[in-house]
Design an enzyme around this catalytic site. Structure first.
Site, mmCIF file in Angstrom:
data_model
loop_
_atom_site.group_PDB
_atom_site.id
_atom_site.type_symbol
_atom_site.label_atom_id
_atom_site.label_comp_id
_atom_site.label_asym_id
_atom_site.label_seq_id
_atom_site.Cartn_x
_atom_site.Cartn_y
_atom_site.Cartn_z
ATOM 1 C CD GLU A 1 0.927 5.377 9.565
ATOM 2 O OE1 GLU A 1 -0.579 4.898 9.002
ATOM 3 O OE2 GLU A 1 1.421 4.140 9.784
ATOM 4 C CB CYS B 1 3.912 -0.174 8.441
ATOM 5 S SG CYS B 1 4.511 -1.817 8.439
ATOM 6 N N GLY C 1 -1.635 -1.062 3.415
ATOM 7 C CA GLY C 1 -1.661 -0.113 3.855
ATOM 8 C C GLY C 1 -2.410 0.198 4.602
ATOM 9 C CB SER C 2 -3.658 3.591 5.246
ATOM 10 O OG SER C 2 -4.890 3.920 4.244
ATOM 11 C CD GLU D 1 -0.920 -8.487 7.659
ATOM 12 O OE1 GLU D 1 -0.151 -8.027 8.750
ATOM 13 O OE2 GLU D 1 -1.196 -9.707 6.899
ATOM 14 C CB VAL E 1 -6.920 2.676 1.932
ATOM 15 C CG1 VAL E 1 -6.965 1.852 1.277
ATOM 16 C CG2 VAL E 1 -7.134 4.330 1.728
ATOM 17 N N GLY E 2 -8.232 -0.397 3.444
ATOM 18 C CA GLY E 2 -7.697 -1.332 4.081
ATOM 19 C C GLY E 2 -9.192 -1.632 4.464
ATOM 20 C CE LYS F 1 -3.732 0.858 -7.641
ATOM 21 N NZ LYS F 1 -2.695 1.293 -6.499
HETATM 22 P P1 NAD Z 1 -3.323 3.690 1.701
HETATM 23 O O1 NAD Z 1 -3.821 2.633 1.615
HETATM 24 O O2 NAD Z 1 -3.370 5.030 0.888
HETATM 25 O O3 NAD Z 1 -2.860 3.026 -0.296
HETATM 26 C C1 NAD Z 1 -2.628 1.438 -0.558
HETATM 27 C C2 NAD Z 1 -3.005 1.046 -1.869
HETATM 28 O O4 NAD Z 1 -4.113 1.066 -1.645
HETATM 29 C C3 NAD Z 1 -2.328 1.372 -3.024
HETATM 30 O O5 NAD Z 1 -1.934 0.630 -3.858
HETATM 31 C C4 NAD Z 1 -3.500 2.060 -3.059
HETATM 32 O O6 NAD Z 1 -3.671 2.982 -4.810
HETATM 33 C C5 NAD Z 1 -4.794 1.398 -3.004
HETATM 34 N N1 NAD Z 1 -5.873 1.501 -2.519
HETATM 35 C C6 NAD Z 1 -5.781 3.821 -2.446
HETATM 36 N N2 NAD Z 1 -7.700 3.836 -2.433
HETATM 37 C C7 NAD Z 1 -8.323 1.597 -2.835
HETATM 38 C C8 NAD Z 1 -9.685 1.751 -3.232
HETATM 39 N N3 NAD Z 1 -10.333 3.294 -2.757
HETATM 40 N N4 NAD Z 1 -9.725 0.897 -3.555
HETATM 41 C C9 NAD Z 1 -8.675 -0.394 -4.167
HETATM 42 N N5 NAD Z 1 -7.233 -0.016 -3.899
HETATM 43 C C10 NAD Z 1 -6.858 1.348 -3.131
HETATM 44 O O7 NAD Z 1 -1.871 3.278 2.123
HETATM 45 P P2 NAD Z 1 -0.633 4.653 1.411
HETATM 46 O O8 NAD Z 1 -0.302 5.834 1.952
HETATM 47 O O9 NAD Z 1 0.404 3.678 -0.029
HETATM 48 O O10 NAD Z 1 0.633 3.083 2.479
HETATM 49 C C11 NAD Z 1 0.780 4.056 3.810
HETATM 50 C C12 NAD Z 1 0.266 3.289 4.497
HETATM 51 O O11 NAD Z 1 0.398 1.588 4.280
HETATM 52 C C13 NAD Z 1 0.414 3.270 5.834
HETATM 53 O O12 NAD Z 1 -1.267 3.375 6.883
HETATM 54 C C14 NAD Z 1 1.507 2.097 6.534
HETATM 55 O O13 NAD Z 1 1.832 2.431 7.934
HETATM 56 C C15 NAD Z 1 0.980 0.756 5.279
HETATM 57 N N6 NAD Z 1 1.760 -0.091 5.227
HETATM 58 C C16 NAD Z 1 1.873 -1.612 6.370
HETATM 59 C C17 NAD Z 1 2.276 -2.224 6.746
HETATM 60 C C18 NAD Z 1 2.310 -3.602 7.071
HETATM 61 O O14 NAD Z 1 2.841 -4.583 6.574
HETATM 62 N N7 NAD Z 1 1.435 -3.546 8.031
HETATM 63 C C19 NAD Z 1 3.460 -1.843 5.071
HETATM 64 C C20 NAD Z 1 3.563 -1.239 4.900
HETATM 65 C C21 NAD Z 1 3.166 0.086 4.561
#
Ligand code: NAD
Length: 518
Positions: free
Chosen positions: A417, A318, A262-263, A284, A266-267, A209
């Site tokens: 962040e 990140c 991701g963030s 992550e 959301v995680g 996804k």
């Molecule tokens: P996000 O959490 O908004 O989205 C990440 C993914 O989750 C996207 O594909 C999004 O569509 C999906 N998503 C959002 N809501 C959801 C839900 N309710 N159910 C299922 N999936 C959902 O993050 P972002 O803005 O895309 O990315 C930036 C974030 O990712 C920052 O916090 C960054 O630090 C983090 N990040 C972490 C790492 C790591 O390895 N630790 C690497 C890259 C980015």
């Protein structure tokens, strides 16, 4: 990794010309790009589409079909059939050498179409070419590393254990089945590779996804996977919004394992959904990286290097540095060096020669960053560079100037962040004070110590509450070393890029055996 011997400059764009193959892929014969399910492109029953744009110009690159509940169910069913095999051998039974051969073929096709991937990263992701080229190399590096791990890890029956006189037992290691990777927008190729290769090589079938802002590279990879000869259903790509497509994936009871990047917010929300269904999850997540600069460091050199890491992908990385704790005797010179580095960054369109600070990914990010800049001052940060919106002639993108604030140990003006070239510098009186402040953050992804005394640096680095602790470098990543987060930056599991990552994509059962009674 930059060293003091090289000129310290920000990652920089070379001029990039859009390849025709990328344009054709995006145009797709005038039809929206569908999701890839069971080896075929599907339009989606919701009849919903969204557009993916170039953040530096707001030009529409492609129209994409959004996958809803029905398409997620279709993909899970295709992936499940591919895993078990309709009649005969499923992906779980395919010999590891055969899986490796297919992965290698896919890597070769990616390299054949390198320009298309660079266009995805540069135009869809908004990156400068120097970073995009580095990201592209991760496809092969990641695949090769996990091919090696896959040959080493014993799947199936483990060694037998005699249990008393009558029973014996053994472990049985197997893939989960259908696993999903939910990917953010900032490193699409890298993070898709980090998920997909270990998961596939362990024998799982995958749903990818991609983020709604950067769906193109995953869709292109899925097309190449068909060309490479992956059986239909082994690799499926489901584009769409998080709260629609992502949520449907998290809700599906037959998705056995989810790898989320991701963030933290959301995680955590997805984790609660997974808990309801007994789905395992790897997380992550974001960081608010710190750097500690000791009193023996050269403030000019380290100030510039720290600035380079803060600005990696315009701070949309990140693990990068956003909080600096610097020995008070060198603080003035350090702040001046970092100010000069930030002020000299060439703001521009990411595909134009020389650009070092391009547009952020979308208007929501721009609003959040500008708000964080105002809040830093409201919370007591002393403005060194105030940020604010930037203009790039002839380009209607989401451009923002760098921001730098000086602060004190009592003033926390950078608690969360901020995904931009944004940093706070806090003078401190000891390394211990710096460590206490660095570790007071709820995040724990990446941190570094800068000192000529490497031994002392190593001793201090081990005291960070972060998944990655570095001495005189930052943002380093190597296959074989885990990359993961502590605090709200990570979840259980072995991080990514190491042998434990591969094991995360497997489960272990215990099998007990005794003779038939009587
Ligand atoms: P996000 O959490 O908004 O989205 C990440 C993914 O989750 C996207 O594909 C999004 O569509 C999906 N998503 C959002 N809501 C959801 C839900 N309710 N159910 C299922 N999936 C959902 O993050 P972002 O803005 O895309 O990315 C930036 C974030 O990712 C920052 O916090 C960054 O630090 C983090 N990040 C972490 C790492 C790591 O390895 N630790 C690497 C890259 C980015």
């Amino acid at each position: 990794m930059a060293t003091v011997a090289t000129e310290i400059q920000a990652l920089t764009a070379a001029a990039f010309t859009t390849p025709a193959k990328f344009t054709d892929f995006c145009h797709n014969g005038g039809q929206p790009l569908g999701g890839i399910v069971g080896g075929e492109s599907i339009a989606g029953s919701m009849n919903a589409t969204f557009q993916t744009t170039d953040p530096g110009s707001q030009e529409v690159l492609a129209t994409i079909c959004e996958m809803g509940e029905a398409e997620v169910a279709q993909a899970v069913s295709a992936a499940s059939r591919a895993f078990h095999g309709d009649a005969g051998q499923g992906w779980r039974d395919v010999d590891v050498q055969e899986r490796i051969a297919l992965v290698n073929k896919l890597v070769e096709l990616c390299e054949r179409d390198r320009d298309v991937f660079l266009a995805c990263e540069i135009l869809d992701g908004g990156k400068v070419s120097e970073l995009a080229e580095g990201d592209f190399t991760q496809i092969r590096a990641c695949a090769e590393y996990f091919c090696g791990v896959a040959q080493k890890v014993a799947m199936g029956d483990g060694p037998a254990l005699q249990i008393g006189d009558e029973a014996r037992g053994f472990t049985y290691r197997e893939p989960w089945g259908v696993v999903a990777g939910i990917i953010p927008w900032n490193y699409p190729i890298v993070l898709t590779s980090w998920f997909m290769f270990p998961a596939l090589l362990a024998g799982n079938t995958v749903l990818i996804k991609p983020a709604e802002d950067t769906p193109l590279s995953a869709l292109y990879i899925a097309q190449l996977a068909i060309e490479a000869g992956f059986p239909p259903g082994v690799i499926n790509v489901l584009p769409g919004r998080g709260e629609i497509t992502g949520q449907c994936i998290a809700e599906h009871p037959e998705v056995r394992y989810i790898s989320f990047t991701g963030s933290p917010g959301v995680g955590q929300a997805i984790l609660r959904t997974c808990d309801r269904h007994g789905t395992r999850m790897k997380r992550e997540m974001g960081g608010n990286g710190s750097a500690i600069v000791l009193d023996d460091a050269d403030p000019e050199v380290v100030g510039r290097l720290v600035g380079r890491y803060t600005n990696q992908h315009y701070g949309q990385t990140c693990c990068t540095i956003h909080r600096v704790f610097v020995a008070s005797n060198i603080a003035d010179d350090f702040v001046e060096a970092q100010r000069a580095f930030f002020a000299d960054l060439k703001i521009g369109y990411q595909a134009d020669e020389g650009t070092q600070l391009g547009a952020v990914v979308n208007p929501t990010q721009r609003r959040r960053i500008l708000q964080a800049q105002e809040e830093a001052v409201a919370r007591g940060g002393q403005m060194v560079l105030g940020g604010g919106a930037a203009e790039v002639s002839g380009r209607d993108g989401f451009y923002i100037k760098p921001a730098l604030y000086r602060t004190t140990p009592e003033v926390d003006c950078n608690p969360a962040e901020v995904f931009h070239t944004f940093a706070t510098v806090c003078p401190v009186n000891s390394a211990e004070e710096a460590l206490a402040l660095a570790n007071s953050s709820p995040y724990g992804l990446g941190a570094s110590i800068w000192t000529r005394d490497v031994e002392r640096g190593v001793a201090l680095a081990k005291q960070f509450r972060d998944g990655t602790c570095q001495v005189n470098c930052h943002n380093s990543i190597a296959y074989g070393l885990p990359y993961g987060g502590q605090g709200i930056s990570g979840g259980p599991g072995g991080g990514v890029n190491c042998e434990e990552t591969f094991l995360d994509y497997t489960q272990v059962k215990a099998v007990y055996v005794t003779d038939y009674p009587g």
